[in-house]
Design a protein around this motif. Structure first.
Motif, short mmCIF file in Angstrom:
data_model
loop_
_atom_site.label_atom_id
_atom_site.label_comp_id
_atom_site.label_asym_id
_atom_site.label_seq_id
_atom_site.Cartn_x
_atom_site.Cartn_y
_atom_site.Cartn_z
N ARG A 167 124.51 -11.26 100.91
CA ARG A 167 123.82 -12.20 102.17
C ARG A 167 122.50 -12.41 102.43
O ARG A 167 122.10 -13.59 102.53
N ARG A 168 121.49 -11.46 101.94
CA ARG A 168 120.19 -11.66 101.82
C ARG A 168 119.78 -12.49 100.77
O ARG A 168 118.88 -13.41 101.23
N ILE A 169 120.30 -12.71 99.70
CA ILE A 169 120.12 -13.76 98.69
C ILE A 169 120.38 -15.19 99.26
O ILE A 169 119.65 -15.78 99.15
N ALA A 170 121.69 -15.13 99.84
CA ALA A 170 122.15 -16.31 100.44
C ALA A 170 120.98 -17.01 101.40
O ALA A 170 120.69 -17.99 101.59
N ARG A 171 120.67 -16.01 102.41
CA ARG A 171 119.81 -16.39 103.54
C ARG A 171 118.50 -17.09 103.11
O ARG A 171 117.94 -17.94 103.49
N ALA A 172 117.81 -16.48 101.94
CA ALA A 172 116.70 -16.89 101.28
C ALA A 172 116.95 -18.24 100.42
O ALA A 172 115.77 -18.92 100.57
N LEU A 173 117.81 -18.45 99.65
CA LEU A 173 118.10 -19.72 99.33
C LEU A 173 118.38 -20.92 100.14
O LEU A 173 118.46 -22.08 99.69
N ARG A 174 119.04 -20.39 101.33
CA ARG A 174 119.41 -21.54 102.17
C ARG A 174 118.06 -22.37 102.60
O ARG A 174 118.17 -23.39 103.21
N ARG A 175 116.87 -21.95 102.52
CA ARG A 175 115.65 -22.42 102.87
C ARG A 175 115.36 -23.95 102.17
O ARG A 175 114.74 -24.78 102.38
N TYR A 176 116.28 -23.73 100.92
CA TYR A 176 116.03 -24.76 99.81
C TYR A 176 116.96 -25.68 99.68
O TYR A 176 116.98 -26.46 98.80
N GLY A 177 118.36 -25.25 100.04
CA GLY A 177 119.63 -26.00 99.84
C GLY A 177 120.92 -25.39 100.35
O GLY A 177 120.72 -24.11 101.00
N ALA A 178 122.00 -25.78 100.11
CA ALA A 178 123.09 -25.30 100.51
C ALA A 178 123.53 -24.18 99.65
O ALA A 178 122.74 -23.96 98.30
N VAL A 179 124.29 -23.16 99.99
CA VAL A 179 124.42 -22.03 99.27
C VAL A 179 126.00 -21.79 99.17
O VAL A 179 126.77 -21.82 100.16
N VAL A 180 126.54 -21.58 97.84
CA VAL A 180 128.10 -20.87 97.79
C VAL A 180 127.84 -19.64 97.31
O VAL A 180 127.21 -19.66 96.12
N THR A 181 128.40 -18.65 97.84
CA THR A 181 128.53 -17.15 97.21
C THR A 181 130.17 -17.01 97.27
O THR A 181 130.96 -17.59 98.02
N PHE A 182 130.60 -16.25 96.34
CA PHE A 182 131.46 -15.66 96.07
C PHE A 182 132.02 -14.39 95.52
O PHE A 182 130.90 -13.71 95.08
N SER A 183 133.21 -13.84 95.69
CA SER A 183 133.26 -12.40 95.07
C SER A 183 134.11 -12.78 93.68
O SER A 183 135.18 -13.33 93.88
N PHE A 184 133.50 -12.16 92.71
CA PHE A 184 134.15 -12.02 91.36
C PHE A 184 135.42 -11.59 91.58
O PHE A 184 135.81 -10.47 92.30
N ARG A 185 136.34 -11.73 90.62
CA ARG A 185 137.79 -11.10 90.39
C ARG A 185 137.49 -9.78 90.47
O ARG A 185 136.54 -8.96 89.90
N GLY A 186 138.61 -8.98 91.14
CA GLY A 186 138.37 -7.64 91.33
C GLY A 186 137.31 -7.07 92.12
O GLY A 186 137.29 -5.79 92.28
N HIS A 187 136.78 -7.87 92.66
CA HIS A 187 135.59 -7.51 93.88
C HIS A 187 136.09 -7.99 95.34
O HIS A 187 136.53 -8.85 95.47
N GLY A 188 135.73 -6.94 96.24
CA GLY A 188 135.86 -7.30 97.45
C GLY A 188 137.53 -7.83 97.99
O GLY A 188 138.48 -7.24 97.27
N ALA A 189 137.62 -9.11 98.55
CA ALA A 189 138.74 -9.60 98.82
C ALA A 189 139.23 -10.31 97.67
O ALA A 189 140.64 -10.91 97.89
N SER A 190 138.63 -10.65 96.91
CA SER A 190 139.31 -11.53 95.56
C SER A 190 140.27 -10.71 94.80
O SER A 190 140.49 -9.56 94.93
N GLY A 191 141.21 -11.63 94.24
CA GLY A 191 142.51 -10.99 93.50
C GLY A 191 142.12 -10.45 92.22
O GLY A 191 140.94 -10.67 91.61
N GLY A 192 142.94 -10.17 91.24
CA GLY A 192 142.82 -10.10 89.93
C GLY A 192 141.98 -8.67 89.79
O GLY A 192 141.82 -8.02 90.77
N ARG A 193 141.79 -8.52 88.53
CA ARG A 193 140.66 -7.29 88.01
C ARG A 193 139.57 -7.70 87.36
O ARG A 193 139.70 -8.53 86.62
#
Length: 283
Positions: free
Chosen positions: A81-107
């Motif tokens: 989230r800190r990385i996203a906040r910093a980059l939002r000063r220069y444009g829109a930001v898409v963050t996501f969880s790779f597969r197997g991480h957090g709420a994403s599916g798969g392994r």
């Protein structure tokens, strides 16, 4: 050279990003699950940039950063989230969880099929109307943005790889030996699943994917920035130097004095420089 269609949005809601400052919490974010080309559901968040953005301004005029986190990260981790906040000063930001991480599916495949996750996130950024997409990856995510840049030509306006390995199976440091224990040992995968919210596939790569250093020459002519700390405890400085040598004239290397590894070590000042670099090079 493509791994197939990038994917599509499976479900979308509007939520407020977690762990934000009061300033950023006032801006709603769009959260969804994306469908990758191989059928994995990947959680993603889209946030508009802080730059001038009104009803007369089209997203096509604004850069979108797609952030690829490191191993054991996810879209809601404070350092992401800190990385996203910093980059939002220069444009829109898409963050996501790779597969197997957090709420994403798969392994997790620890950098192999994660290229499909990134491809789906880049496609989603384009669906928001952004003609210029800059991929920014950290550690494992740094290797993924390099391979994505090679496999999906012209999908990124620029590529930024931070703290990435140059070659696979590196065990030359104590932290990397611990990572290999997590990935290769049954007890390590249990620790990763229940202690780190990261589910890892059982079994090795088959076939072994192209290594980051082999992928780098195929990124040209897309602008490439390689960022690495001279105190990185995971990958010593021969890794970024190998990547920079493979990039040749189309790549740029920033070897940061006193910097450690990946998102946790990326100071706000460094993130600002990355944002400015992207605005210059992705135009």
């Amino acid at each position: 050279m493509s791994n197939g269609p990038a994917g599509h949005v499976a479900r979308s809601t509007t939520v407020r990003p977690q762990s934000e400052t009061p300033e950023t919490a006032s801006s709603a974010a769009s959260r969804t699950f994306l469908q990758t080309a191989d059928g994995v559901r990947v959680e993603a968040v889209y946030e508009r940039g802080h730059v001038v953005y009104d009803t007369l301004t089209s997203p096509s005029g604004q850069i979108a950063f797609v952030v690829a986190h490191g191993f054991t990260g996810d879209v809601d981790k404070p350092h992401v989230r800190r990385i996203a906040r910093a980059l939002r000063r220069y444009g829109a930001v898409v963050t996501f969880s790779f597969r197997g991480h957090g709420a994403s599916g798969g392994r997790s495949t620890v950098g192999d099929r994660e290229v499909l996750d990134l491809a789906a996130a880049v496609a989603w950024a384009r669906e928001q109307g952004h003609a210029r997409v800059v991929t920014v990856g950290f550690s494992m995510g740094g290797s993924v943005v390099l391979r994505h840049g090679a496999l999906h030509a012209r999908e990124s306006a620029a590529v930024v790889s931070v703290s990435a390995p140059a070659r696979w199976y590196y065990r030359g440091t104590a932290p990397m030996r611990r990572v290999h224990w997590l990935v290769t040992r049954p007890e390590g995968r249990l620790v990763s699943r229940y202690g780190l919210r990261t589910r890892i596939q059982n079994g090795g790569w088959d076939p072994v994917p192209v290594s980051p250093v082999e992928a780098v020459p195929r990124i040209a002519p897309t602008p490439l920035l390689i960022v690495h700390g001279d105190r990185d405890g995971y990958f010593p400085v021969d890794h970024p130097r190998m990547l920079a040598a493979a990039a040749g004239d189309h790549g740029e290397l920033w070897l940061e004095g006193g910097m450690g590894h990946a998102e946790h070590a990326a100071a706000d000042e460094l993130l600002a420089r990355i944002g400015h670099w992207a605005l210059r090079r992705a135009g």
